[in-house]
Design a protein around this motif. Structure first.
Motif, PDB file in Angstrom:
ATOM      1  N   MET A  84       0.833  -1.190   0.000  1.00 20.36           N
ATOM      2  CA  MET A  84       0.000   0.000   0.000  1.00 20.36           C
ATOM      3  C   MET A  84       0.863   1.233   0.000  1.00 20.36           C
ATOM      4  N   LYS A  85       0.554   2.126  -0.941  1.00 19.64           N
ATOM      5  CA  LYS A  85       1.313   3.376  -0.995  1.00 19.64           C
ATOM      6  C   LYS A  85       0.392   4.543  -0.656  1.00 19.64           C
ATOM      7  N   PHE A  86       0.891   5.433   0.191  1.00 16.16           N
ATOM      8  CA  PHE A  86       0.115   6.607   0.567  1.00 16.16           C
ATOM      9  C   PHE A  86       0.807   7.860   0.052  1.00 16.16           C
ATOM     10  N   VAL A 122       5.337   5.241   2.076  1.00 17.94           N
ATOM     11  CA  VAL A 122       4.756   6.566   2.311  1.00 17.94           C
ATOM     12  C   VAL A 122       5.545   7.675   1.614  1.00 17.94           C
ATOM     13  N   SER A 123       4.791   8.650   1.107  1.00 19.65           N
ATOM     14  CA  SER A 123       5.376   9.899   0.615  1.00 19.65           C
ATOM     15  C   SER A 123       5.672  10.802   1.814  1.00 19.65           C
ATOM     16  N   ALA A 124       6.384  11.874   1.535  1.00 18.64           N
ATOM     17  CA  ALA A 124       6.519  12.937   2.528  1.00 18.64           C
ATOM     18  C   ALA A 124       5.157  13.586   2.718  1.00 18.64           C
ATOM     19  N   ARG A 128      10.603  13.476  -9.075  1.00 16.88           N
ATOM     20  CA  ARG A 128       9.434  14.014  -8.381  1.00 16.88           C
ATOM     21  C   ARG A 128       8.219  13.109  -8.594  1.00 16.88           C
ATOM     22  N   GLY A 129       7.477  12.940  -7.530  1.00 13.15           N
ATOM     23  CA  GLY A 129       6.312  12.063  -7.602  1.00 13.15           C
ATOM     24  C   GLY A 129       6.695  10.591  -7.605  1.00 13.15           C
ATOM     25  N   GLY A 130       7.942  10.295  -7.236  1.00  9.35           N
ATOM     26  CA  GLY A 130       8.473   8.947  -7.406  1.00  9.35           C
ATOM     27  C   GLY A 130       8.023   7.904  -6.389  1.00  9.35           C
TER      28      GLY A 130
HETATM   29 MG    MG Z   1       2.959  12.363  -4.887  1.00 12.45          MG
END
Ligand code: MG
Ligand code: ASP
Length: 461
Positions: A1-3, A34-36, A203-205
């Motif tokens: 799961m990616k947030f 997780v993203s920042a 970016r957005g990686g």
């Molecule tokens: Mg993003």
């Protein structure tokens, strides 16, 4: 799961993310990526720019915002008896960032490698907060820095994974945790070279991080939690009657991402192809909605176009040999080679006429890099007048119609162009690859929105 960033953008959102993780982890092993927190990567990057410019006030402002946002979140998310320890860990990570930034200030320079190490701190902070919140709920979780799991090449700021090495490293790092019933909370966005130099994936990686890890671990499914209901037939801000797609293919989703739909990072699906791991794009703000399922192939009966997307921040660059004595293919080869070397992405390319003039579309923020690279590569041809100057048109937009069912469907291109011309929008350039998956149309910028709406209606999306 990616947030994504908004799905962990506040203590409240982090609680929801933890609910979603915990619910699924009760049924089967889950790894979270997780993203920042939203806007933090921009803040970190800005702060490194202030450092390069020796702007102390700018640096201080950046650090203060960074500290405030994460310390407040820590105080909110962690049990009172753990608060001091977690706040200390937050401050230590911010201290790491501060030291890198001081180095940049002293140098008056931002080496790409140092930038990567610095901006990965955003994800390390959110991974820490999410894992600590799960722990305070009595759920076993461990924050993992992806630099210890994802192996990449050394293209700093835009690295690519080395999959065999990643499979080995990620398995060694994460499988023991999963087997022990721990939930790994892995940082998105970053990795490290085989010899340990920190990198980021562009970016957005974080989407890409998640798919790399899903492939490396042989996941059964990948769920990508964002702040929209799924992948849509068009941008709902442009097309009010745009609809959520139940299902689309990897290829369609990749084309849409590439042509400006902001749902998925364009490189996300590649690692999943080999194992055919299905992906769900879901809304963490409305988890009960089904979302979009992205699969290797669709069943029969899915014909025609599936979605239309657009990009406004683009420029069309044209080159033309000055006479038929000059080989257009040669000029094209030199130009494309130059663009590849400086990592400029070509969004569409078209060539025609016996003069072999050609044009290509790039993002505005890559335009200067692109023009410079071509000017350098073709310096001789330009000085001797073998090539007419490089022409740039910024007053353009890209519209792309995507659908695997367009393959072999005659008449569709005609209908698309008719619909655009009915709006009195002039078509400047067109491109359709022989895969017939996407029809790209470059139009004048002020006609882009109209054209998107017309095509959406015409294709019954
Ligand atoms: Mg993003
Ligand atoms: N935080 C990174 C960025 O903003 C990665 C991501 O959010 O996917 O680019």
């Amino acid at each position: 799961m990616k947030f994504g960033g908004t799905s962990v953008g506040s203590p409240e959102r982090m609680r929801v993310a933890c609910d979603l993780i915990a619910k699924e982890a009760a049924r089967r092993p889950v790894t979270a990526v997780v993203s920042a927190m939203s806007k933090i990567t921009d803040l970190l990057l800005d702060t490194t720019r202030h450092a390069e410019a020796d702007d102390q006030a700018g640096i201080d402002r950046g650090l203060e915002t960074l500290e405030k946002r994460h310390l407040e979140a820590a105080a909110d998310l962690v049990a009172p008896e753990e608060r001091e320890r977690v706040c200390r860990q937050v401050s230590e990570l911010i201290g790491e960032f501060r030291r890198i930034v001081s180095g940049m200030q002293m140098l008056g320079h931002r080496p790409p490698r140092a930038v990567d190490e610095a901006i990965a701190v955003g994800e390390r902070l959110s991974a820490l907060l999410v894992s600590e919140h799960l722990l305070s709920r009595g759920i076993r979780a461990t924050a993992v820095n992806a630099a210890t799991a994802v192996v990449t090449d050394a293209v700093f700021n835009n690295a690519s994974p080395i999959m065999d090495a990643t499979r080995e490293k990620a398995t060694a790092r994460l499988m023991p945790l999963l087997e022990a019933g721990e939930i790994p909370i892995v940082t998105g966005f970053n990795g490290a070279t085989a010899d340990g130099r920190p990198t980021t994936l562009g970016r957005g990686g974080s989407d890409f991080s998640a798919s790399i890890l899903a492939a490396a671990l042989g996941a059964a499914e990948l769920w990508i939690w964002t702040d929209v209901d799924g992948i849509m037939t068009a941008d709902p801000r442009l097309v009010p009657d745009a609809k959520i797609l139940d299902e689309i293919t990897y290829s369609e989703a990749a084309e849409l991402a590439y042509a400006g739909a902001k749902v998925l990072h364009p490189r996300t699906l590649a690692p999943l192809v080999e194992r055919g791991i299905p992906v769900w794009s879901k809304n963490s703000f409305a988890p009960e909605k089904p979302g979009t399922r992205i699969v290797p192939a669709l069943g029969a009966g899915n014909s025609g176009a599936r979605a239309v997307t657009s990009m406004g921040n683009v420029a069309l660059v044209s080159l033309e040999p000055a006479s038929s004595a000059v080989s257009g293919v040669h000029i094209m080869a030199r130009a494309l080679d130059a663009l590849d070397r400086v990592n400029v992405e070509i969004l569409a390319l078209s060539s025609s006429s016996y003069r072999q003039s050609f044009c290509f579309l790039v993002r505005n923020d890559e335009l200067e890099r692109a023009s410079q690279a071509i000017e350098t590569a073709l310096a001789l041809e330009l000085t001797h007048g073998y090539v007419k100057g490089i022409e740039v048109n910024r007053n353009v937009g890209l519209l792309a119609v995507v659908g695997e069912g367009m393959r072999g469907a005659s008449g569709l291109a005609g209908r698309i162009f008719t619909a655009i011309s009915r709006e009195e929008v002039n078509v400047i350039a067109i491109a359709q690859g022989s895969s017939e998956l996407t029809i790209s149309v470059v139009v004048r910028r002020d006609g882009l929105e109209k054209a998107v709406r017309a095509v959406h209606t015409e294709c019954h999306l």
